[in-house]
Design a protein around this motif. Structure first.
Motif, PDB file in Angstrom:
ATOM      1  N   SER A   1      16.509  10.630  -6.585  1.00  0.00           N
ATOM      2  CA  SER A   1      17.020  10.492  -5.221  1.00  0.00           C
ATOM      3  C   SER A   1      15.900  10.160  -4.246  1.00  0.00           C
ATOM      4  CB  SER A   1      17.709  11.780  -4.775  1.00  0.00           C
ATOM      5  OG  SER A   1      16.767  12.814  -4.617  1.00  0.00           O
ATOM      6  N   VAL A   2      16.321   9.623  -3.130  1.00  0.00           N
ATOM      7  CA  VAL A   2      15.445   9.409  -1.991  1.00  0.00           C
ATOM      8  C   VAL A   2      16.190   9.978  -0.788  1.00  0.00           C
ATOM      9  CG1 VAL A   2      16.290   7.066  -1.519  1.00  0.00           C
ATOM     10  CG2 VAL A   2      14.012   7.734  -0.749  1.00  0.00           C
TER      11      VAL A   2
ATOM     12  N   PHE B   1      20.814  13.387   8.206  1.00  0.00           N
ATOM     13  CA  PHE B   1      20.028  13.109   7.000  1.00  0.00           C
ATOM     14  C   PHE B   1      20.885  12.426   5.950  1.00  0.00           C
ATOM     15  CE2 PHE B   1      22.045  17.141   6.222  1.00  0.00           C
ATOM     16  CZ  PHE B   1      22.374  17.110   4.873  1.00  0.00           C
ATOM     17  N   LEU B   2      20.214  11.806   4.989  1.00  0.00           N
ATOM     18  CA  LEU B   2      20.931  11.208   3.879  1.00  0.00           C
ATOM     19  C   LEU B   2      20.197  11.458   2.576  1.00  0.00           C
ATOM     20  CD1 LEU B   2      20.839   7.709   2.665  1.00  0.00           C
ATOM     21  CD2 LEU B   2      19.197   8.193   4.431  1.00  0.00           C
ATOM     22  N   PHE B   3      20.943  11.437   1.506  1.00  0.00           N
ATOM     23  CA  PHE B   3      20.413  11.385   0.148  1.00  0.00           C
ATOM     24  C   PHE B   3      21.041  10.184  -0.529  1.00  0.00           C
ATOM     25  CE2 PHE B   3      19.253  15.782   0.786  1.00  0.00           C
ATOM     26  CZ  PHE B   3      18.083  15.897   0.041  1.00  0.00           C
ATOM     27  N   SER B   4      20.227   9.368  -1.146  1.00  0.00           N
ATOM     28  CA  SER B   4      20.699   8.228  -1.918  1.00  0.00           C
ATOM     29  C   SER B   4      20.239   8.442  -3.359  1.00  0.00           C
ATOM     30  CB  SER B   4      20.124   6.931  -1.350  1.00  0.00           C
ATOM     31  OG  SER B   4      20.656   5.817  -2.027  1.00  0.00           O
ATOM     32  N   PHE B   5      21.177   8.352  -4.305  1.00  0.00           N
ATOM     33  CA  PHE B   5      20.903   8.649  -5.703  1.00  0.00           C
ATOM     34  C   PHE B   5      20.969   7.396  -6.565  1.00  0.00           C
ATOM     35  CE2 PHE B   5      22.517  12.528  -3.844  1.00  0.00           C
ATOM     36  CZ  PHE B   5      21.676  13.495  -4.363  1.00  0.00           C
ATOM     37  N   TRP B   6      20.195   7.384  -7.646  1.00  0.00           N
ATOM     38  CA  TRP B   6      20.308   6.346  -8.651  1.00  0.00           C
ATOM     39  C   TRP B   6      19.983   6.944 -10.006  1.00  0.00           C
ATOM     40  CZ3 TRP B   6      16.103   6.942  -5.594  1.00  0.00           C
ATOM     41  CH2 TRP B   6      14.843   6.946  -6.190  1.00  0.00           C
ATOM     42  N   LEU B   7      20.605   6.405 -11.012  1.00  0.00           N
ATOM     43  CA  LEU B   7      20.414   6.902 -12.373  1.00  0.00           C
ATOM     44  C   LEU B   7      19.544   5.953 -13.175  1.00  0.00           C
ATOM     45  CD1 LEU B   7      21.142   9.214 -14.253  1.00  0.00           C
ATOM     46  CD2 LEU B   7      23.222   7.989 -14.871  1.00  0.00           C
ATOM     47  N   HIS B   8      19.736   4.672 -12.988  1.00  0.00           N
ATOM     48  CA  HIS B   8      18.993   3.651 -13.736  1.00  0.00           C
ATOM     49  C   HIS B   8      18.094   2.893 -12.777  1.00  0.00           C
ATOM     50  CE1 HIS B   8      21.611   4.595 -17.064  1.00  0.00           C
ATOM     51  NE2 HIS B   8      22.653   4.431 -16.252  1.00  0.00           N
ATOM     52  N   GLU B   9      16.907   2.545 -13.225  1.00  0.00           N
ATOM     53  CA  GLU B   9      15.907   1.928 -12.350  1.00  0.00           C
ATOM     54  C   GLU B   9      16.388   0.644 -11.690  1.00  0.00           C
ATOM     55  OE1 GLU B   9      13.113   3.292 -11.097  1.00  0.00           O
ATOM     56  OE2 GLU B   9      13.971   4.996 -12.137  1.00  0.00           O
TER      57      GLU B   9
ATOM     58  N   PHE C   1      17.510   1.273  -8.151  1.00  0.00           N
ATOM     59  CA  PHE C   1      16.577   1.786  -7.156  1.00  0.00           C
ATOM     60  C   PHE C   1      16.598   0.937  -5.879  1.00  0.00           C
ATOM     61  CE2 PHE C   1      12.226   1.663  -5.328  1.00  0.00           C
ATOM     62  CZ  PHE C   1      12.204   2.946  -4.812  1.00  0.00           C
ATOM     63  N   GLY C   2      16.670  -0.375  -6.032  1.00  0.00           N
ATOM     64  CA  GLY C   2      16.704  -1.270  -4.872  1.00  0.00           C
ATOM     65  C   GLY C   2      17.890  -0.992  -3.965  1.00  0.00           C
TER      66      GLY C   2
END
Length: 186
Positions: free
Chosen positions: A38-39, A100-108, A111-112
């Motif tokens: 996450s970011v 605030f926010l959280f952005s999630f990704w599982l696969h690289e 990421f973009g």
């Protein structure tokens, strides 16, 4: 989604609220795998937002394309604002809220998309903010993180760091030790 909303407003001490949250946990968002990355990003807002401004933030979330991403509003005021900004480490005592926010990704390869979501969040929410951010949502893209996170308390906190942790045992990439190094280098 209504099922993801939970009102945790209740009187009591910090410890009471922690016990409540640990006893009755709520997973937000519900489907984020434990292996997801996450970011996060945060913008402190010094005033109440208009209906149109809130609608723009909600619309941003609706367009995310990732059901695991989320945006939160942490209202301030009351006891938070009753204390002077320089009374302790938490500087944001005169603000109205933190968005605030959280952005999630599982696969690289995703990421973009996560970074794009953060950029869109900045485009929508940054103009509404007072330029500060809550350090519980650290973001490596924040250049002047010491001032952004700690505001006018940064000089005093750096002195405390030098006095009680001169060898930088307690370290974090955007912690006070790094902020001290950034101040020396600039």
């Amino acid at each position: 989604n209504v099922e993801q909303y939970r009102d945790i407003w209740r009187p009591g001490t910090y410890r009471d609220l922690n016990v409540y949250l640990l006893t009755y946990p709520t997973e937000l968002p519900p489907d984020v795998p434990a292996s997801a990355r996450s970011v996060a990003k945060s913008h402190i807002v010094g005033r109440q937002l208009t209906v149109e401004e809130c609608a723009a933030i909600v619309e941003l979330h609706r367009r995310t394309g990732n059901a695991d991403n989320f945006i939160g509003f942490e209202p301030y005021g009351g006891a938070i604002n009753a204390i002077a900004p320089d009374a302790n480490a938490f500087w944001h005592r005169t603000a109205s809220m933190d968005v605030f926010l959280f952005s999630f990704w599982l696969h690289e390869n995703l990421f973009g998309a996560a970074q794009t979501y953060v950029s869109e969040f900045d485009r929508v929410v940054q103009p509404l903010s007072n330029g500060c951010s809550y350090q519980n949502y650290p973001n490596r893209q924040i250049q002047d993180f010491g001032n952004v996170y700690f505001g006018g308390n940064l000089p005093r906190l750096l002195q405390v760091k030098r006095t009680y942790d001169p060898d930088n045992l307690f370290t974090f990439p955007q912690g006070l030790g790094a902020a001290a190094m950034a101040a020396v280098c600039s």
